[in-house]
Motif scaffolding. Sequence first.
Motif, PDB file in Angstrom:
ATOM      1  N   ASN A   1      26.197   5.216 -10.975  1.00 22.34           N
ATOM      2  CA  ASN A   1      27.235   6.114 -11.486  1.00 22.34           C
ATOM      3  C   ASN A   1      26.589   7.113 -12.436  1.00 22.34           C
ATOM      4  O   ASN A   1      25.716   6.741 -13.227  1.00 22.34           O
ATOM      5  CB  ASN A   1      28.332   5.328 -12.199  1.00 22.34           C
ATOM      6  CG  ASN A   1      29.560   6.175 -12.484  1.00 22.34           C
ATOM      7  OD1 ASN A   1      29.720   7.283 -11.976  1.00 22.34           O
ATOM      8  ND2 ASN A   1      30.447   5.654 -13.318  1.00 22.34           N
ATOM      9  N   ILE A   2      27.032   8.351 -12.355  1.00 23.58           N
ATOM     10  CA  ILE A   2      26.560   9.403 -13.265  1.00 23.58           C
ATOM     11  C   ILE A   2      27.781   9.956 -13.986  1.00 23.58           C
ATOM     12  O   ILE A   2      28.675  10.525 -13.358  1.00 23.58           O
ATOM     13  CB  ILE A   2      25.828  10.520 -12.500  1.00 23.58           C
ATOM     14  CG1 ILE A   2      24.631   9.940 -11.753  1.00 23.58           C
ATOM     15  CG2 ILE A   2      25.401  11.621 -13.458  1.00 23.58           C
ATOM     16  CD1 ILE A   2      23.955  10.908 -10.817  1.00 23.58           C
TER      17      ILE A   2
ATOM     18  N   VAL B   1      24.474   7.548 -17.663  1.00 23.96           N
ATOM     19  CA  VAL B   1      24.172   7.090 -16.308  1.00 23.96           C
ATOM     20  C   VAL B   1      24.261   5.566 -16.302  1.00 23.96           C
ATOM     21  O   VAL B   1      23.962   4.923 -17.308  1.00 23.96           O
ATOM     22  CB  VAL B   1      22.743   7.523 -15.905  1.00 23.96           C
ATOM     23  CG1 VAL B   1      22.357   6.981 -14.548  1.00 23.96           C
ATOM     24  CG2 VAL B   1      22.616   9.048 -15.920  1.00 23.96           C
ATOM     25  N   PHE B   2      24.657   4.992 -15.165  1.00 22.78           N
ATOM     26  CA  PHE B   2      24.639   3.540 -15.008  1.00 22.78           C
ATOM     27  C   PHE B   2      23.590   3.189 -13.961  1.00 22.78           C
ATOM     28  O   PHE B   2      23.569   3.778 -12.881  1.00 22.78           O
ATOM     29  CB  PHE B   2      26.006   3.011 -14.564  1.00 22.78           C
ATOM     30  CG  PHE B   2      27.032   3.023 -15.653  1.00 22.78           C
ATOM     31  CD1 PHE B   2      27.270   1.885 -16.402  1.00 22.78           C
ATOM     32  CD2 PHE B   2      27.753   4.165 -15.933  1.00 22.78           C
ATOM     33  CE1 PHE B   2      28.220   1.884 -17.418  1.00 22.78           C
ATOM     34  CE2 PHE B   2      28.707   4.182 -16.940  1.00 22.78           C
ATOM     35  CZ  PHE B   2      28.938   3.042 -17.686  1.00 22.78           C
ATOM     36  N   ILE B   3      22.714   2.222 -14.304  1.00 21.29           N
ATOM     37  CA  ILE B   3      21.678   1.751 -13.397  1.00 21.29           C
ATOM     38  C   ILE B   3      21.964   0.303 -13.051  1.00 21.29           C
ATOM     39  O   ILE B   3      22.250  -0.502 -13.938  1.00 21.29           O
ATOM     40  CB  ILE B   3      20.279   1.870 -14.051  1.00 21.29           C
ATOM     41  CG1 ILE B   3      19.948   3.327 -14.318  1.00 21.29           C
ATOM     42  CG2 ILE B   3      19.212   1.223 -13.169  1.00 21.29           C
ATOM     43  CD1 ILE B   3      18.641   3.523 -15.053  1.00 21.29           C
TER      44      ILE B   3
ATOM     45  N   THR C   1      23.809  -1.471 -15.955  1.00 21.13           N
ATOM     46  CA  THR C   1      23.405  -1.214 -17.326  1.00 21.13           C
ATOM     47  C   THR C   1      23.650   0.251 -17.652  1.00 21.13           C
ATOM     48  O   THR C   1      23.144   1.126 -16.945  1.00 21.13           O
ATOM     49  CB  THR C   1      21.912  -1.531 -17.522  1.00 21.13           C
ATOM     50  OG1 THR C   1      21.690  -2.895 -17.161  1.00 21.13           O
ATOM     51  CG2 THR C   1      21.475  -1.290 -18.943  1.00 21.13           C
ATOM     52  N   PRO C   2      24.420   0.522 -18.709  1.00 20.04           N
ATOM     53  CA  PRO C   2      24.623   1.921 -19.073  1.00 20.04           C
ATOM     54  C   PRO C   2      23.400   2.466 -19.814  1.00 20.04           C
ATOM     55  O   PRO C   2      22.785   1.771 -20.614  1.00 20.04           O
ATOM     56  CB  PRO C   2      25.841   1.867 -19.999  1.00 20.04           C
ATOM     57  CG  PRO C   2      25.812   0.492 -20.588  1.00 20.04           C
ATOM     58  CD  PRO C   2      25.196  -0.391 -19.535  1.00 20.04           C
TER      59      PRO C   2
ATOM     60  N   GLU D   1      18.814  14.773 -13.765  1.00 13.79           N
ATOM     61  CA  GLU D   1      17.633  14.757 -12.897  1.00 13.79           C
ATOM     62  C   GLU D   1      17.695  13.749 -11.756  1.00 13.79           C
ATOM     63  O   GLU D   1      16.740  13.604 -11.017  1.00 13.79           O
ATOM     64  CB  GLU D   1      16.387  14.456 -13.747  1.00 13.79           C
ATOM     65  CG  GLU D   1      16.165  15.434 -14.887  1.00 13.79           C
ATOM     66  CD  GLU D   1      15.722  16.809 -14.423  1.00 13.79           C
ATOM     67  OE1 GLU D   1      15.051  16.899 -13.375  1.00 13.79           O
ATOM     68  OE2 GLU D   1      16.064  17.788 -15.093  1.00 13.79           O
ATOM     69  N   VAL D   2      18.825  13.012 -11.634  1.00 12.70           N
ATOM     70  CA  VAL D   2      18.943  11.981 -10.601  1.00 12.70           C
ATOM     71  C   VAL D   2      20.246  12.154  -9.838  1.00 12.70           C
ATOM     72  O   VAL D   2      21.145  12.877 -10.269  1.00 12.70           O
ATOM     73  CB  VAL D   2      18.891  10.556 -11.210  1.00 12.70           C
ATOM     74  CG1 VAL D   2      17.525  10.252 -11.774  1.00 12.70           C
ATOM     75  CG2 VAL D   2      19.972  10.372 -12.255  1.00 12.70           C
ATOM     76  N   ASN D   3      20.329  11.467  -8.705  1.00  6.44           N
ATOM     77  CA  ASN D   3      21.540  11.469  -7.885  1.00  6.44           C
ATOM     78  C   ASN D   3      22.050  10.044  -7.726  1.00  6.44           C
ATOM     79  O   ASN D   3      21.272   9.091  -7.778  1.00  6.44           O
ATOM     80  CB  ASN D   3      21.241  12.039  -6.494  1.00  6.44           C
ATOM     81  CG  ASN D   3      20.817  13.487  -6.564  1.00  6.44           C
ATOM     82  OD1 ASN D   3      21.509  14.304  -7.152  1.00  6.44           O
ATOM     83  ND2 ASN D   3      19.672  13.792  -5.974  1.00  6.44           N
TER      84      ASN D   3
END
Length: 121
Positions: free
Chosen positions: A65-66, A81-83, A90-91, A104-106
């Motif tokens: 999620n962005i 961003v959530f990874i 993890t936020p 910088e990410v999708n």
Amino acid sequence: MKNLRITVNGTAYDVQVEELGESAAPAAAAPAAAPAAAPAAKPAAPAGAIGSIVVKAPMPGTVVNIVAAPGKAVKAGDDLVFIEAMKMETPVKAPQDGTVATVEVNKGEAVDSGKVLVTLN
């Protein structure tokens, strides 16, 4: 790195944890990851020109999620961003107040630890 076992809801997990100490310890850890960090540092330089605050991935995982968008004002502690790593989301939070300069990410992208996610002004 330390190997640890943690138990969550009765399930034991073996994990590796990197100990970060004083400023000398992270400097020693950076050369070990120099091959991966060097290419990531080059794109970070142009992003740094746009955004003076660089927010990097704290761990390898997948962007699920962005929340951040260019031009959006954020406060320290806001989610950017959530990874997802090991089935846990993890936020990644804003380190300080600012405005999102670049993302910088999708969504769905696999990222390595240290990958630039967002830059802030």
